[in-house]
Write an enzyme that holds these catalytic residues in place. Sequence first.
Site, PDB file in Angstrom:
ATOM      1  N   CYS A 217      -4.714  -7.375  -3.815  1.00  0.00           N
ATOM      2  CA  CYS A 217      -5.259  -7.137  -2.484  1.00  0.00           C
ATOM      3  C   CYS A 217      -6.215  -8.284  -2.161  1.00  0.00           C
ATOM      4  O   CYS A 217      -6.540  -9.090  -3.033  1.00  0.00           O
ATOM      5  CB  CYS A 217      -5.982  -5.793  -2.460  1.00  0.00           C
ATOM      6  SG  CYS A 217      -6.535  -5.238  -0.825  1.00  0.00           S
ATOM      7  N   HIS A 218      -6.669  -8.372  -0.916  1.00  0.00           N
ATOM      8  CA  HIS A 218      -7.573  -9.456  -0.536  1.00  0.00           C
ATOM      9  C   HIS A 218      -8.907  -8.948   0.005  1.00  0.00           C
ATOM     10  O   HIS A 218      -9.690  -9.718   0.550  1.00  0.00           O
ATOM     11  CB  HIS A 218      -6.911 -10.375   0.498  1.00  0.00           C
ATOM     12  CG  HIS A 218      -6.201  -9.637   1.591  1.00  0.00           C
ATOM     13  ND1 HIS A 218      -4.880  -9.837   1.884  1.00  0.00           N
ATOM     14  CD2 HIS A 218      -6.630  -8.667   2.442  1.00  0.00           C
ATOM     15  CE1 HIS A 218      -4.517  -9.033   2.869  1.00  0.00           C
ATOM     16  NE2 HIS A 218      -5.557  -8.332   3.230  1.00  0.00           N
TER      17      HIS A 218
ATOM     18  N   TYR B  53     -12.617   6.771   4.049  1.00  0.00           N
ATOM     19  CA  TYR B  53     -12.822   7.204   2.662  1.00  0.00           C
ATOM     20  C   TYR B  53     -14.132   7.955   2.479  1.00  0.00           C
ATOM     21  O   TYR B  53     -14.280   8.731   1.536  1.00  0.00           O
ATOM     22  CB  TYR B  53     -12.813   5.991   1.721  1.00  0.00           C
ATOM     23  CG  TYR B  53     -11.655   5.060   1.936  1.00  0.00           C
ATOM     24  CD1 TYR B  53     -10.377   5.559   2.210  1.00  0.00           C
ATOM     25  CD2 TYR B  53     -11.812   3.680   1.875  1.00  0.00           C
ATOM     26  CE1 TYR B  53      -9.313   4.706   2.422  1.00  0.00           C
ATOM     27  CE2 TYR B  53     -10.749   2.830   2.077  1.00  0.00           C
ATOM     28  CZ  TYR B  53      -9.498   3.346   2.354  1.00  0.00           C
ATOM     29  OH  TYR B  53      -8.452   2.495   2.559  1.00  0.00           O
TER      30      TYR B  53
ATOM     31  N   HIS C  17      -9.814  -0.752  -2.197  1.00  0.00           N
ATOM     32  CA  HIS C  17     -10.409  -0.367  -0.920  1.00  0.00           C
ATOM     33  C   HIS C  17     -11.707   0.420  -1.080  1.00  0.00           C
ATOM     34  O   HIS C  17     -12.300   0.818  -0.085  1.00  0.00           O
ATOM     35  CB  HIS C  17      -9.424   0.420  -0.050  1.00  0.00           C
ATOM     36  CG  HIS C  17      -8.288  -0.414   0.437  1.00  0.00           C
ATOM     37  ND1 HIS C  17      -7.213   0.108   1.114  1.00  0.00           N
ATOM     38  CD2 HIS C  17      -8.041  -1.757   0.347  1.00  0.00           C
ATOM     39  CE1 HIS C  17      -6.352  -0.859   1.421  1.00  0.00           C
ATOM     40  NE2 HIS C  17      -6.850  -2.000   0.965  1.00  0.00           N
TER      41      HIS C  17
ATOM     42  N   ASN D 194       0.839  -1.196   0.000  1.00  0.00           N
ATOM     43  CA  ASN D 194       0.000   0.000   0.000  1.00  0.00           C
ATOM     44  C   ASN D 194       0.873   1.245   0.000  1.00  0.00           C
ATOM     45  O   ASN D 194       2.039   1.184   0.408  1.00  0.00           O
ATOM     46  CB  ASN D 194      -0.920  -0.008   1.223  1.00  0.00           C
ATOM     47  CG  ASN D 194      -2.067  -0.974   1.062  1.00  0.00           C
ATOM     48  OD1 ASN D 194      -2.632  -1.080  -0.027  1.00  0.00           O
ATOM     49  ND2 ASN D 194      -2.414  -1.692   2.116  1.00  0.00           N
TER      50      ASN D 194
END
Length: 488
Positions: free
Chosen positions: A170-171, A258, A201, A149
């Site tokens: 990513c997971h 976010y 994300h 990241n």
Amino acid sequence: MSFKIAIIGAGSVGFTKKLFTDILCVPEFKGIEFALTDVSEHNLAMIKAILDRIIEANKLPTKVTATTNRREALEGARYIISCVRVGGLEAYADDIRIPLKYGIDQCVGDTICAGGILYGQRNIPVILDFCKDIREVAATGAKFLNYANPMAMNTWAAIEYGKVDTVGLCHGVQHGAEQIAQVLGAKSPKELDYVCSGINHQTWFIELKLNGRPIGKDELISAFEAHPVYSKQEKLRIDVLKRFGVYSTESNGHLSEYLPWYRKRPDEIARWIDMSDWIHGETGGYLRYSTETRNWFETEYPQFLEAASKPIDSAKRSNEHASHILEALETNRVYRGHFNVKNNGVITNLPQDAIIESPGFVDRFGINMAAGITLPEACAATCMASINVQRMSVHAAIAGDIDLLKLAVLHDPLVGAVSTPEEVWQMVDEMVVAQAQWLPQYAHAVPAAKERLSKSKVKTREWAGAARRSVRSIEELRAEKAALKQAG
């Protein structure tokens, strides 16, 4: 098969071990070479000992080397995997601590927000160094798999400026799908078919089917609200589901960073987070978790080494994308996953240059994205806010432009909801000065930033945040693990 995989930042011991064992679950890969590299000789020695123990226990012909010389590790590598944390926990602590002085309360702070943007400034020069070495000494056509990241910024820089074949991994999508399958009563996540798309994300489950049956908004809301655990831990995600009509992949804590409506007022934060685990919204939660994990590993290393003597169980292969991508590329066994790549028309209502995360298929011809996806308008709008910040952040990091960096931070949704322009300008000066050793592109700007700080009249406060917890001692961690074991 015989080829070489280089892992940069291999001193991330637990994650490197997971990638290593996943890859060795592919029968054709038993005889490949892993080249480990890291800036920490100490961490390299620990992970090499663990991997050597695994090889010995499983009687494998796999070769493992370890070196602090990155170019040596990359030489001839067909695949390069990055899981670096530039600046380590020392710099990360400043990503959380300094913004708190200006009222910015982050749970993770490694993707956008003030912390994530500065993290990107530290990473991007190093990513470009990786790319230079890959172009010069790795195998022709080598593929760069970035796990580090801030995902979008790192991948953006590697593709646009590093000129290397790069995919970001990513997971979050897998974890979100596991949650949805669980609340819907599925016996296995494999019963759930979905289309998930957006940016890293901030990806969205825009289509859901359980055993072929479409799942609508109302059914999903009811399922989450009825769940005894997720109804408490994922309050913010459930609220977003109600308002947007789709579920977000990202954890309750990350998502709160976010979408600034949930984290801009300290007295409101407690309404939306859950303190049962760091990932649900705790102030600086991931920093605390990472610090405790590092301390635990250092103390309990002999146990980790002993555990490495167990046989590899291919049934426990994780859902991390890396091993499955390599298997598909090398054996032509097709793999479907979600990948971070340059948009180029994949998502119709996001910019062409953005790094998106969306479904794709992998075979011997490469990664092939499913094109023509259109996000719901609200999802696209939240993604756009972050994309604009990411773009400015990448350009600032490349140019070493502190004025553009300040504008990027100013446009971050959470920062803009909490701080004034004067506060943002001073905060960025303070962060650049504090992290100067990892920001070579800003060396020319540091003296002037120090001068401005010496004369500034912008007030700050020493604030732990709305939901901060202290780092637990080894003794406390042992007691907690013992209690959980007894209860279980």
